[in-house]
Scaffold this active site. Structure first.
Site, PDB file in Angstrom:
ATOM      1  N   GLY A   7       0.851  -1.020   0.128  1.00 19.31           N
ATOM      2  CA  GLY A   7       0.017  -0.016   0.081  1.00 19.31           C
ATOM      3  C   GLY A   7       0.886   1.217   0.157  1.00 19.31           C
ATOM      4  O   GLY A   7       0.362   2.263  -0.542  1.00 19.31           O
TER       5      GLY A   7
ATOM      6  N   GLU B 264       3.456   4.248   5.918  1.00 13.51           N
ATOM      7  CA  GLU B 264       2.329   3.373   5.748  1.00 13.51           C
ATOM      8  C   GLU B 264       1.255   4.282   4.940  1.00 13.51           C
ATOM      9  O   GLU B 264       1.460   5.658   4.902  1.00 13.51           O
ATOM     10  CB  GLU B 264       1.692   3.192   7.261  1.00 13.51           C
TER      11      GLU B 264
ATOM     12  N   ASP C  89      -6.000   2.098   9.947  1.00 14.59           N
ATOM     13  CA  ASP C  89      -7.207   1.918  10.233  1.00 14.59           C
ATOM     14  C   ASP C  89      -7.753   1.441  11.757  1.00 14.59           C
ATOM     15  O   ASP C  89      -7.727   2.431  12.601  1.00 14.59           O
ATOM     16  CB  ASP C  89      -7.779   0.834   9.271  1.00 14.59           C
TER      17      ASP C  89
ATOM     18  N   PHE D 180     -14.187   3.384   2.482  1.00 17.58           N
ATOM     19  CA  PHE D 180     -13.071   2.623   1.914  1.00 17.58           C
ATOM     20  C   PHE D 180     -12.528   3.140   0.564  1.00 17.58           C
ATOM     21  O   PHE D 180     -13.203   3.502  -0.262  1.00 17.58           O
ATOM     22  CB  PHE D 180     -13.618   1.050   1.249  1.00 17.58           C
TER      23      PHE D 180
HETATM   24  P1  IMP Z   1      -4.934  -1.603  10.428  1.00 21.15           P
HETATM   25  O1  IMP Z   1      -4.712  -0.335  10.848  1.00 21.15           O
HETATM   26  O2  IMP Z   1      -4.258  -2.899  11.143  1.00 21.15           O
HETATM   27  O3  IMP Z   1      -6.553  -1.750  10.524  1.00 21.15           O
HETATM   28  O4  IMP Z   1      -4.620  -1.908   8.987  1.00 21.15           O
HETATM   29  C1  IMP Z   1      -4.282  -1.029   8.018  1.00 21.15           C
HETATM   30  C2  IMP Z   1      -4.319  -1.636   6.724  1.00 21.15           C
HETATM   31  O5  IMP Z   1      -5.594  -2.106   6.177  1.00 21.15           O
HETATM   32  C3  IMP Z   1      -3.622  -0.712   5.693  1.00 21.15           C
HETATM   33  O6  IMP Z   1      -2.298  -0.490   5.665  1.00 21.15           O
HETATM   34  C4  IMP Z   1      -4.277  -1.106   4.442  1.00 21.15           C
HETATM   35  O7  IMP Z   1      -3.667  -1.986   3.900  1.00 21.15           O
HETATM   36  C5  IMP Z   1      -5.642  -1.586   4.635  1.00 21.15           C
HETATM   37  N1  IMP Z   1      -6.722  -0.644   4.765  1.00 21.15           N
HETATM   38  C6  IMP Z   1      -7.515  -0.107   5.810  1.00 21.15           C
HETATM   39  N2  IMP Z   1      -8.373   0.726   5.142  1.00 21.15           N
HETATM   40  C7  IMP Z   1      -8.299   0.717   4.031  1.00 21.15           C
HETATM   41  C8  IMP Z   1      -8.936   1.326   3.016  1.00 21.15           C
HETATM   42  O8  IMP Z   1      -9.902   2.098   3.264  1.00 21.15           O
HETATM   43  N3  IMP Z   1      -8.713   1.077   1.681  1.00 21.15           N
HETATM   44  C9  IMP Z   1      -7.418   0.198   1.342  1.00 21.15           C
HETATM   45  N4  IMP Z   1      -6.877  -0.314   2.312  1.00 21.15           N
HETATM   46  C10 IMP Z   1      -7.321  -0.143   3.650  1.00 21.15           C
HETATM   47 MG    MG Z   2      -1.152  -1.559   4.239  1.00 22.42          MG
END
Ligand code: IMP
Ligand code: MG
Length: 182
Positions: free
Chosen positions: A44, A99, A103, A152
């Site tokens: 990403g 990053e 999320d 999203f």
């Molecule tokens: P988290 O903070 O562990 O939930 O994960 C973050 C990861 O989830 C990010 O690095 C993305 O790969 C993925 N992610 C979370 N929200 C989105 C979004 O809106 N679009 C695309 N990927 C997302």
């Molecule tokens: Mg990611």
């Protein structure tokens, strides 16, 4: 051309301006601290990182990790699995994690723990986007681009099912396009 995309949230121009200002801020903060190790979390952050490091007017080395989140599984290695680790040692070095989006915070929370155990001189996080509504683990993001709503997002490195990473703008994916069993 892309019926599943609803609207542009940030245009390429807005993103470029933000990336430039983040790069300037980082350049000021790390001046005279020696070489900075930028750690990109694939896939990403690839596009963001490529643009950001070219706005940093200091010596920077690049390294990359691939991590996958287990969600809430209680595996022995915690909640993330490192699928590709760093090539370089970060001991006594200044490290900046790059990053795309925070999320739940689980990925960065556990990744930060893992990297801190390697005794870097410092460890900070730069994320282009922050989606605070679903946060489960608090994690400090020292350099942040935009705070975004709980929708999203795709484009500029972010994907849905591996699509859209190459779009120059950041888009909101239509809610109807998201499979509910994800
Ligand atoms: P988290 O903070 O562990 O939930 O994960 C973050 C990861 O989830 C990010 O690095 C993305 O790969 C993925 N992610 C979370 N929200 C989105 C979004 O809106 N679009 C695309 N990927 C997302
Ligand atoms: Mg990611």
């Amino acid at each position: 051309m892309f019926p599943d995309l609803q609207r542009v949230l940030y245009s390429a121009g807005e993103i470029e301006a933000k990336v430039t200002s983040l790069g300037e801020q980082i350049s000021r903060d790390y001046a005279n601290k020696g070489q900075l190790v930028a750690v990109g979390i694939l896939k990403g952050s690839a596009i963001f990182m490529a643009d950001l490091v070219r706005k940093i007017s200091l010596p920077v080395t690049l390294d990359f990790m691939v991590v996958s989140s287990y969600g809430h599984s209680s595996s022995s290695s915690g909640v993330i699995q490192i699928k590709k680790d760093l090539v370089t040692s970060i001991q006594d070095r200044h490290v900046l994690i790059i990053e795309d989006i925070v999320d739940t915070g689980l990925t960065l929370y556990y990744l930060k723990k893992d990297l801190l155990a390697r005794n870097p001189a410092s460890l900070k996080i730069c994320s282009l986007l922050d989606k605070p509504e679903k946060r489960e683990k608090q994690v400090a993001v020292e350099y942040l681009g935009f705070q975004v709503p709980d929708e999203f997002l795709v484009g500029y490195g972010l994907d849905y099912a591996e699509c859209y990473r190459n779009l120059p703008d950041i888009w909101v994916l239509r809610a109807e396009a998201i499979e509910t069993n994800r």
